[in-house]
Scaffold this active site. Structure first.
Site, PDB file in Angstrom:
ATOM      1  N   GLU A   7       0.802  -1.353   0.110  1.00 25.15           N
ATOM      2  CA  GLU A   7       0.222  -0.256  -0.324  1.00 25.15           C
ATOM      3  C   GLU A   7       0.651   1.235  -0.235  1.00 25.15           C
ATOM      4  O   GLU A   7       0.832   2.030   0.534  1.00 25.15           O
ATOM      5  CB  GLU A   7      -0.835  -0.228   1.394  1.00 25.15           C
ATOM      6  CG  GLU A   7      -2.082  -1.134   1.140  1.00 25.15           C
ATOM      7  CD  GLU A   7      -3.140  -0.684   1.879  1.00 25.15           C
ATOM      8  OE1 GLU A   7      -3.283   0.083   2.725  1.00 25.15           O
ATOM      9  OE2 GLU A   7      -3.834  -1.036   2.109  1.00 25.15           O
TER      10      GLU A   7
HETATM   11  C1  LIG Z   1       3.041  -9.505   0.304  1.00 27.98           C
HETATM   12  C2  LIG Z   1       2.744  -8.289  -1.108  1.00 27.98           C
HETATM   13  C3  LIG Z   1       1.081  -8.353  -1.480  1.00 27.98           C
HETATM   14  C4  LIG Z   1       0.401  -7.482  -1.832  1.00 27.98           C
HETATM   15  N1  LIG Z   1      -1.015  -7.150  -2.211  1.00 27.98           N
HETATM   16  C5  LIG Z   1      -0.989  -6.452  -3.191  1.00 27.98           C
HETATM   17  C6  LIG Z   1      -2.255  -6.789  -3.707  1.00 27.98           C
HETATM   18  O1  LIG Z   1      -3.756  -7.357  -2.700  1.00 27.98           O
HETATM   19  N2  LIG Z   1      -3.169  -6.500  -4.506  1.00 27.98           N
HETATM   20  C7  LIG Z   1      -1.927  -5.602  -5.540  1.00 27.98           C
HETATM   21  O2  LIG Z   1      -1.927  -4.812  -6.415  1.00 27.98           O
HETATM   22  N3  LIG Z   1      -0.586  -5.221  -5.181  1.00 27.98           N
HETATM   23  C8  LIG Z   1      -0.559  -5.672  -4.249  1.00 27.98           C
HETATM   24  N4  LIG Z   1       1.644  -5.804  -3.431  1.00 27.98           N
HETATM   25  C9  LIG Z   1       2.307  -5.193  -4.112  1.00 27.98           C
HETATM   26  C10 LIG Z   1       2.493  -3.643  -3.379  1.00 27.98           C
HETATM   27  O3  LIG Z   1       1.849  -2.944  -3.542  1.00 27.98           O
HETATM   28  C11 LIG Z   1       4.358  -3.739  -3.976  1.00 27.98           C
HETATM   29  O4  LIG Z   1       5.028  -4.303  -4.026  1.00 27.98           O
HETATM   30  C12 LIG Z   1       4.625  -2.221  -3.287  1.00 27.98           C
HETATM   31  O5  LIG Z   1       3.760  -1.392  -4.124  1.00 27.98           O
HETATM   32  C13 LIG Z   1       6.415  -2.294  -4.254  1.00 27.98           C
HETATM   33  O6  LIG Z   1       6.150  -2.096  -5.628  1.00 27.98           O
HETATM   34  P1  LIG Z   1       7.715  -3.174  -5.426  1.00 27.98           P
HETATM   35  O7  LIG Z   1       7.204  -4.107  -4.904  1.00 27.98           O
HETATM   36  O8  LIG Z   1       7.389  -3.800  -7.411  1.00 27.98           O
HETATM   37  O9  LIG Z   1       8.488  -2.114  -5.897  1.00 27.98           O
HETATM   38  P2  LIG Z   1       9.379  -1.014  -6.294  1.00 27.98           P
HETATM   39  O10 LIG Z   1       8.623  -0.243  -6.739  1.00 27.98           O
HETATM   40  O11 LIG Z   1      10.355  -1.391  -7.132  1.00 27.98           O
HETATM   41  O12 LIG Z   1      10.192  -0.210  -5.379  1.00 27.98           O
HETATM   42  C14 LIG Z   1      11.507  -0.507  -5.087  1.00 27.98           C
HETATM   43  C15 LIG Z   1      11.644   0.118  -3.284  1.00 27.98           C
HETATM   44  O13 LIG Z   1      12.211   2.066  -4.024  1.00 27.98           O
HETATM   45  C16 LIG Z   1      11.854   2.905  -3.174  1.00 27.98           C
HETATM   46  N5  LIG Z   1      10.857   3.853  -4.646  1.00 27.98           N
HETATM   47  C17 LIG Z   1       9.987   3.877  -5.616  1.00 27.98           C
HETATM   48  N6  LIG Z   1       9.877   4.738  -6.204  1.00 27.98           N
HETATM   49  C18 LIG Z   1      10.137   5.500  -5.411  1.00 27.98           C
HETATM   50  C19 LIG Z   1      10.287   7.514  -5.458  1.00 27.98           C
HETATM   51  N7  LIG Z   1       9.700   7.743  -6.604  1.00 27.98           N
HETATM   52  N8  LIG Z   1      10.863   8.189  -4.695  1.00 27.98           N
HETATM   53  C20 LIG Z   1      11.655   7.285  -3.649  1.00 27.98           C
HETATM   54  N9  LIG Z   1      11.539   6.035  -3.336  1.00 27.98           N
HETATM   55  C21 LIG Z   1      11.011   5.192  -4.190  1.00 27.98           C
HETATM   56  C22 LIG Z   1      10.316   2.045  -2.615  1.00 27.98           C
HETATM   57  O14 LIG Z   1       9.704   2.286  -1.507  1.00 27.98           O
HETATM   58  C23 LIG Z   1      10.716   0.902  -2.616  1.00 27.98           C
HETATM   59  O15 LIG Z   1      11.782   0.719  -1.581  1.00 27.98           O
HETATM   60  C24 LIG Z   1       1.533  -6.677  -3.145  1.00 27.98           C
HETATM   61  C25 LIG Z   1       2.947  -7.112  -2.191  1.00 27.98           C
HETATM   62  C26 LIG Z   1       3.289  -7.814  -0.662  1.00 27.98           C
HETATM   63  C27 LIG Z   1       4.409  -7.983  -1.029  1.00 27.98           C
END
Ligand SMILES: Cc1cc2nc3c(=O)[nH]c(=O)nc-3n(C[C@H](O)[C@H](O)[C@H](O)COP(=O)(O)OP(=O)(O)OC[C@H]3O[C@@H](n4cnc5c(N)ncnc54)[C@H](O)[C@@H]3O)c2cc1C
Length: 642
Positions: free
Chosen positions: A415
């Site tokens: 989230e």
């Molecule tokens: C257990 C679990 C349950 C989930 N459930 C759902 C679900 O039900 N439905 C759904 O749609 N999604 C779901 N998600 C997805 C979740 O919302 C994403 O994992 C999350 O948005 C982060 O994306 P990412 O893992 O690709 O990280 P990335 O986007 O690759 O981010 C990597 C790092 O970079 C940082 N970052 C990225 N952009 C910026 C910026 N502009 N400035 C500063 N820092 C930044 C992030 O904070 C993070 O620390 C789930 C994920 C998990 C792990």
């Protein structure tokens, strides 16, 4: 003159994308607005809280499934049947559709209690009761969609999930999101899409899937609605839809998986019908404006309360060098960190739930709550593991901290990952949305409205001068009030950096932390005013919080990129005292003497097994065999045959 200022301001305001603009325009403000105004105002508490929830349901659920892995497991189907039949998925759904719509306060308590015993079960109950098909249907569904799906969602015959994220769209949720093309096939309008969603919670057990995709309409076939982000609802049996693989999030034991397949969708599967085509991001943002402030904070509440309550009982009885751990300052200082953060989480959740129950949808506050509570719970759990030591590291039935240690990264990541939320969203959105005048200036620029610009600019100048003047006032004796004025003044100065704020994330994150800490500070005062638990604890936490803030104020001022402008804020570098050694000692005495504190901390957590054993140690004679046997059971978490 105003035209030339208008042009200058237009040149420095950050570029805001359409999606950011939608986020800015959704939800409302509350205490965040007062803080940006420089006003000291403790929110009003609701007079009455409705109680609908029957606690025996939870006790029964947790006594039966408290130690079960929800997924993957042979019991998965049975657990979901029980949850559904007992209406655990229905807390957002109005009674007319068979739901038990709970207040935010009750929902938060239910989620806290379930998660305090079984995180996998907590997550499984959380998803249907947060952002997803139910909430979207309630707010935007057509009459027919509501009648078709809400009763089944309320009794668990439909298990929902919501798919937004894919391999290439995480934090940048809309960046490379799956697209769908509107086409005419055999005289019928359809949407063709190739789905590749991952990380979707409950997907492996879901039979009603909400999908966010980017709708394209190259042939102009839509007669209602627009291309753009659109939310569809799809049943599991949909041709070619594949829910075939799952992830394993840190062995916590809840269903999470993928949604894939090349499928065709009907326009009447759009939530709210064709007229809601292109409206998806707005719909999601509106739901998130409140929702983000409830569910993940509830899990943070659970983990921090269980760890703090159990560690308190543990360190009173575990001895080394013939001394109880609580008498060792190295341990008690760590425990003070735990109590401090747990109390901040507890108070801020209570105040935020109350605000949400007054029907506010404060987007910035919900981002603050998500980031602060999950981050502070990480500190609590880490300290708990250090103190619990070997008993935390070895797995077994009496190890109460391990599951939370394992689960902490989930709340941090989902989230809106905390790094993104803290560095980009809280202050950025706060400045644009919670600030009393900046949005109006921005809006007048978008609309090229010089008259509105002039009025808003004059308001902004008036506010800036007032805050600058007030920051010198010798009459403000209350530190929280003083820092509120200082923050309002500093924000006006930081706003002069315009678009630079977005890339200067060091500065933006410090400003976010100051704002968040002020919000937490108000919640401490609010809680004490309404519950009278402990002046000593409230003052301790407030002093520590404001000291944290003074370091942040100084760092922002030292790093402000313009030396001349710096002169306008240098008076904000005020001396602040940190907590001294003796205050930590006095806090320990207060915790031992004022039972009210731990009674509030153990509120809404489920106590059984190790927790009850630890509690019982207090009631036994420490020279008795019974005491020694029970103590050694608590300390040796679990032994297994070779
Ligand atoms: C257990 C679990 C349950 C989930 N459930 C759902 C679900 O039900 N439905 C759904 O749609 N999604 C779901 N998600 C997805 C979740 O919302 C994403 O994992 C999350 O948005 C982060 O994306 P990412 O893992 O690709 O990280 P990335 O986007 O690759 O981010 C990597 C790092 O970079 C940082 N970052 C990225 N952009 C910026 C910026 N502009 N400035 C500063 N820092 C930044 C992030 O904070 C993070 O620390 C789930 C994920 C998990 C792990």
């Amino acid at each position: 003159m105003y035209r030339s200022i208008f042009n200058k301001v237009r040149a420095i305001v950050p570029k805001i994308s359409d999606t950011e603009l939608i986020a800015l325009r959704t939800g409302d403000t509350h205490l965040d607005r007062h803080i940006f105004e420089g006003n000291y105002r403790i929110p009003k508490k609701l007079d009455k809280h409705e109680t609908k929830f029957d606690e025996t349901r939870i006790t029964h659920l947790l006594n039966t499934y408290g130690n079960h892995t929800v997924y993957p497991s042979q019991d998965t189907q049975q657990i979901f049947n029980v949850l559904g039949k007992n209406k655990f998925f229905s807390y957002l759904i109005p009674e007319e559709y068979g739901g038990i719509k709970l207040s935010t306060r009750e929902l938060s308590n239910v989620l806290t209690k379930i998660s305090s015993k079984n995180l996998g079960l907590g997550v499984s109950v959380m998803v249907p009761n947060s952002l997803g098909p139910s909430e979207l249907l309630i707010n935007y569904g057509t009459k027919e969609q509501k009648q078709t799906y809400l009763p089944g969602l309320a009794d668990g015959s439909f298990v929902p999930c919501f798919g937004l994220t894919g391999p290439n769209n995480g934090s940048d949720a809309l960046g490379q999101i799956d697209s769908g093309v509107v086409k005419k096939k055999n005289g019928k309008i359809v949407v063709e899409t190739t789905l590749d969603k991952r990380y979707i919670t409950l997907a492996p057990v879901s039979n009603l899937i909400g999908l966010a995709i980017k709708l394209e309409d190259p042939e102009g076939l839509l007669t209602n609605g627009n291309p753009g982000i659109t939310v569809f609802l799809v049943e599991k049996e949909h041709p070619n839809l594949k829910l075939e693989t799952h992830h394993n999030p840190l062995n916590i034991g809840f269903p999470n998986g993928t949604v894939k397949g090349k499928i065709e969708l009907d326009l009447n599967q759009i939530i709210g019908g064709e007229e809601n085509a292109g409206n998806g991001w707005k719909m999601l943002m509106e739901c998130l404006a409140a929702g983000r402030g409830i569910c993940l904070p509830a899990t943070a509440n659970a983990s921090s309360k269980v760890c703090t309550y159990n560690i308190f009982n543990y360190i009173k009885h575990r001895t080394q060098f013939n001394i109880p751990l609580i008498k060792m300052e190295g341990v008690s200082n760590k425990f003070a960190d735990m109590v401090y953060n747990t109390w901040l989480i507890h108070s801020s959740i209570a105040m935020t739930n109350d605000i949400l129950d007054q029907n506010y949808k404060p987007a910035v506050i919900s981002a603050i709550m998500k980031q602060q509570t999950t981050e502070r719970a990480r500190t609590v759990v880490n300290e708990a593991v250090d103190i619990h030591a070997g008993s935390a590291i070895c797995l077994g039935p009496n190890n109460f901290s391990q599951k939370f240690y394992q689960g902490i990264p989930v709340g941090i990541t989902v989230e809106g990952s905390n790094t993104l939320t803290k560095n980009l969203i809280i202050f950025g959105q706060g400045l644009n949305k919670s600030h009393p005048h900046i949005y109006d200036i921005y809006d007048s620029i978008i609309k090229d409205d010089l008259v509105a610009f002039r009025a808003s600019l004059n308001n902004m100048i008036g506010h800036s001068l007032k805050m600058w003047y007030k920051s010198f006032s010798p009459f403000i004796k209350d530190n929280l009030h003083q820092q509120t004025i200082d923050f309002a003044h500093l924000s006006n100065i930081v706003a002069l950096l315009g678009g630079q704020i977005k890339s200067n994330q060091s500065l933006s994150s410090d400003m976010a932390d100051i704002l968040s800490n002020l919000y937490l500070g108000y919640s401490l005062v609010w809680y004490q005013e309404n519950h009278s638990v402990s002046e000593t604890l409230t003052n301790y936490c407030l002093k520590r919080l404001l000291y944290e803030n003074s370091i942040l104020f100084n760092r922002v001022i030292d790093n402000y990129p313009n030396e001349k402008v710096k002169l306008l804020i240098k008076q904000l570098k005020r001396p602040q005292n940190s907590i001294d050694y003796n205050e930590n000692r006095l806090l320990m005495t207060e915790l031992l003497e004022n039972k009210n504190i731990m009674n509030h901390i153990k509120e809404s957590i489920f106590l059984d097994g190790a927790a009850l054993d630890l509690e019982r140690l207090d009631t036994l004679d420490s020279n008795s065999n019974e005491y020694n046997t029970l103590l050694s059971k608590c300390v040796s978490v679990g032994e297994y045959d070779n």
